[in-house]
Scaffold this active site. Structure first.
Site, short mmCIF file in Angstrom:
data_model
loop_
_atom_site.label_atom_id
_atom_site.label_comp_id
_atom_site.label_asym_id
_atom_site.label_seq_id
_atom_site.Cartn_x
_atom_site.Cartn_y
_atom_site.Cartn_z
N HIS A 276 0.87 -1.18 0.00
CA HIS A 276 0.00 0.00 0.00
C HIS A 276 0.90 1.23 0.00
CE1 HIS A 276 -3.40 2.55 0.92
NE2 HIS A 276 -2.89 2.92 2.07
N ASP B 208 -11.55 -3.94 -1.51
CA ASP B 208 -11.06 -3.20 -0.33
C ASP B 208 -12.08 -3.31 0.80
OD1 ASP B 208 -9.15 -1.81 1.08
OD2 ASP B 208 -9.87 0.15 0.44
#
Lengths: 431, 328
Positions: free
Chosen positions: A184, A310
């Site tokens: 990320h 997500d």
């Protein structure tokens, strides 16, 4: 022994083989035994037959980024409730992020989760191992032991490793095991206390902004390190036009780098926040419409490899707060496919491309046998109605948390049947 | 386009009964107000000024009403101003100061709202450090809610009192040029003022070092300057903002000394504005940081009058929102 399963009269869409044709698929012993395009198929006498007329038969979706509450915060989500939501959304496998309590940074916990998931979840739960102990960004975990226990990739989940030197070491070491490093990208010193995309809208709302450079600067660094170390690198979720340019340039030189995008960044933009709607408070933040269009183009031209939900269950306590104080995250397993199909219905991206990003591409990146309709592959399949209209209703959400960014959204495309290892785990009940 | 009414030529006769019912339930943001509603509030406030100036400072139109001042961050001036305003109108005023965020006590803002709502207030005045918190609270209570400042978002009564002060001094608002100087990025006063002044056809300038200018500000202000002297050229109103001390000492700006040198309002810089320009400051002031003490106390300063107009504006807003006269 379970009876063979025949799915006939389906429109088979399989991105791995680039198939889009009428046909039938026979499933035996949990794997795909035979595929017939157009012509006849041998049917065992005891087969269960499903007439899939009007429906699309596709590989079950593989969602590369799902947060669960279990272990540690089961009131938000268990492996069972996440599995139910996944099955309803057509997700037959999901990668479980290590951001749990305790953190999945130890082989024993990976082993436990796999057994726990087999006992309680309708779908395949694929644990990811943490890159650093406790997700603290300081010390590497035991990559080899995590892989032996069954971790499918390495990631620090919603955490981003700030130390360039550590990341170089991580990538070098992960290459020993051929494990994909999923990262990320976020420069936390630039993110600061920002809570949404930096720009006019944040200024109007009086909220601190997160510049796009908080993503592009670490992404540029990561791509250079990936080239340096030769590791398989996946940018977990990118959100802006400049990141697409960086990825496109890197891919020309290095075939081992890939990128994912959250369905939220594909389907929504910063204006959806409206008057401080915290269900749209996400990390990575929703960007401008120009960025969203660039990400869609990236998906269309292959710069973006995967689409994920997500899925991040957050309870009311942490969401019903002033925007800056609310937690990030939205659930998304049940709406992943239908939200992605918006791009198909709008004519922005073709069906094959959209499905590829949720089936064969994640399978390739993770080294899975599923994600394709091929003889011998696991019979993880979905049947969906491409045009079925429905409205997202909080009442019908299967997740334990209700923080959906698509509450009330009108969507077209519904999963009618989800099959995992040849077993039907979900069927859509007509109202 | 309607013109802002000049108070000197069109002073309403008194606070009672001359105004039509106010259409808004809450005062959360200047962005929610139409131009005529802004002018209406200014006229109501104008009518309240004599009440505060008379010997018996009372106009008890809100007798029997309950006003809760809920302040999640300290604010002596605004809280005191709302308290006096409520009391002058005869309301029962209760001050609740929540030292830290209620969340730290394990109670959400929503819980706090529900608890307060059960006390059946008629109006809640809220100050909170988070943008949007007041709006969130307003969705959970049955009474009127007034935003007394939410994070870096808005401070609508400050903008109204600024506008009233300008109108009283200049006889008009429309057509003027107003410069807002200082920490634009972190100021809620700026946002409310830009919205309000923009709605009244004022030419607005913001002046600040580049790193104290928020993204997209050029879409909210008419002009953006990083040079104080150029920015003040020919303006009718100079509105200074407080510099938060934590931003000095190398964090956002190198030092207070350097800030004052380039962005502090001194006599020389003020000379670039029109000779009759007025100087404003929402307070509390850092004398010698953003403003020369001689200017703060000088003939062009209207800072104390802003405080007085603050009470009038808050009386007007309370009177407009609480349906004393327009109950169905």
């Amino acid at each position: 022994m379970t009876r063979p399963l025949l799915i006939e009269n389906a429109r088979i869409v399989d991105p791995a083989s680039h198939t889009d044709a009428k046909g039938a698929v026979l499933v035996e012993n949990g794997v795909i035994a035979h595929i017939a395009i157009g012509g006849p198929i041998g049917v065992p006498d005891d087969a269960v037959v499903i007439n899939a007329k009007g429906l699309i038969l596709a590989p079950g979706l593989i969602d590369m980024r799902v947060f669960t509450g279990e272990p540690g915060k089961e009131y938000r989500e268990t492996l069972q409730s996440a599995g139910d939501a996944a099955a309803a959304g057509g997700v037959t496998s999901f990668v479980m992020m290590p951001d749990t309590a305790p953190v999945v940074d130890d082989g024993a916990l990976v082993d436990f989760l796999i057994r726990r998931a087999k006992a309680t979840s309708k779908v395949n739960v694929l644990p990811a191992g943490a890159i650093t102990k406790g997700l603290a960004g300081q010390e590497m975990t035991e990559f080899g032991l995590l892989q032996e226990a069954g971790a499918v990739c390495l990631t620090d989940g919603r955490h981003s490793i700030q130390s360039t030197a550590l990341l170089r070491t991580v990538m070098s070491y992960a290459a020993n095991y051929g494990m994909t490093v999923v990262h990320h990208v976020s420069d936390t010193s630039l993110t600061g206390d920002g809570v949404m995309n930096e720009g006019l809208f944040a200024t109007i709302l009086g909220l601190k902004g997160i510049p796009r450079e908080a993503e592009t600067i670490p992404l540029a660094r990561d791509l250079q390190l990936a080239a340096l170390t030769g590791t398989r690198y996946h940018a977990a979720q990118i959100s802006c036009a400049a990141s697409i340019e960086l990825m496109a340039a890197a891919k020309k030189r290095n075939p081992h780098v890939t990128a994912g995008v959250s369905i939220n960044n594909l389907a929504l933009n910063e204006n959806d926040i409206g008057r401080y709607r915290t269900f749209f408070k996400l990390s990575t933040p929703l960007r401008s419409e120009d960025d969203r269009q660039a990400v869609i183009e990236g998906l269309r031209n292959g710069t973006i490899d995967t689409i994920h939900s997500d899925h991040d269950p957050q309870d009311t306590e942490v969401k019903r707060q002033p925007f800056a104080e609310a937690s990030d995250g939205a659930i998304g397993l049940e709406t992943l496919l239908a939200a992605a199909l918006r791009l198909v219905h709008s004519g922005d991206v073709d069906l094959m491309t959209v499905l590829r990003a949720m089936t064969s591409r994640p399978a390739d990146i993770l080294g899975l046998a599923s994600g394709r309709i091929a003889i011998g592959a696991p019979a993880d399949l979905i049947l969906f109605d491409l045009d079925y209209p429905w409205q997202v209703s909080e009442r019908e959400i299967r997740s334990r948390s209700r923080n959906t960014s698509f509450e009330g959204a009108r969507l077209a495309g519904k999963v009618m049947r989800t099959i995992v290892a040849g077993q039907t785990v979900h069927t859509h009940a007509e109202d | 386009m309607a013109q802002a009414r000049a108070s000197k030529t069109n002073t309403p006769a008194g606070p009672s009964g001359d105004f039509p019912p106010f259409s808004q339930k809450h005062l959360l943001s200047i962005a929610d107000l139409k131009q005529h509603e802004i002018i209406d509030l200014l006229d109501r406030a104008e009518a309240m000024v004599p009440v505060s100036r008379q010997e018996r400072k009372s106009h008890p139109t809100l007798t029997g009403k309950t006003q809760i001042n809920l302040f999640f961050e300290p604010s002596t001036r605004t809280q005191g101003s709302f308290e006096i305003a409520g009391k002058r109108l005869g309301a029962l005023v209760m001050n609740m100061s929540v030292k830290s965020s209620s969340v730290s006590k394990g109670e959400t803002l929503i819980d706090t709202a529900a608890t307060l709502n059960a006390m059946r207030p008629d109006v809640i005045v809220v100050r909170h450090s988070a943008a949007g918190a007041v709006e969130l609270l307003s969705q959970k209570v049955g009474c009127a809610v007034i935003n007394a400042g939410d994070g870096a978002h808005e401070h609508p009564t400050q903008a109204l009192l600024d506008a009233l002060t300008i109108r009283r001094h200049k006889g008009r608002i429309s057509g003027l040029t107003v410069a807002i100087c200082g920490d634009i990025a972190n100021s809620r006063v700026v946002r409310s003022n830009l919205l309000l002044l923009g709605a009244l056809n004022v030419r607005t300038r913001v002046i600040a070092p580049r790193n104290l200018l928020p993204a997209g500000i050029e879409h909210l202000a008419t002009e953006v300057f990083t040079d104080m002297r150029r920015g003040l050229e020919g303006v009718d109103v100079v509105m200074m903002l407080r510099l938060q001390h934590e931003r000095a000492n190398g964090r956002m700006i190198p030092s207070v000394r350097e800030y004052y040198r380039f962005y502090g309002l001194d006599t020389e810089k003020l000379s670039h504005a029109k000779p009759d320009a007025i100087v404003m400051h929402p307070g509390p002031m850092n004398r010698g940081v953003e403003i020369d003490p001689a200017i703060a106390d000088g003939v062009q300063s209207v800072i104390n009058e802003q405080v007085e107009m603050g009470v009038a504006v808050r009386m007007a807003v309370l009177d407009a929102l609480l349906p004393a006269r327009n109950e169905e």
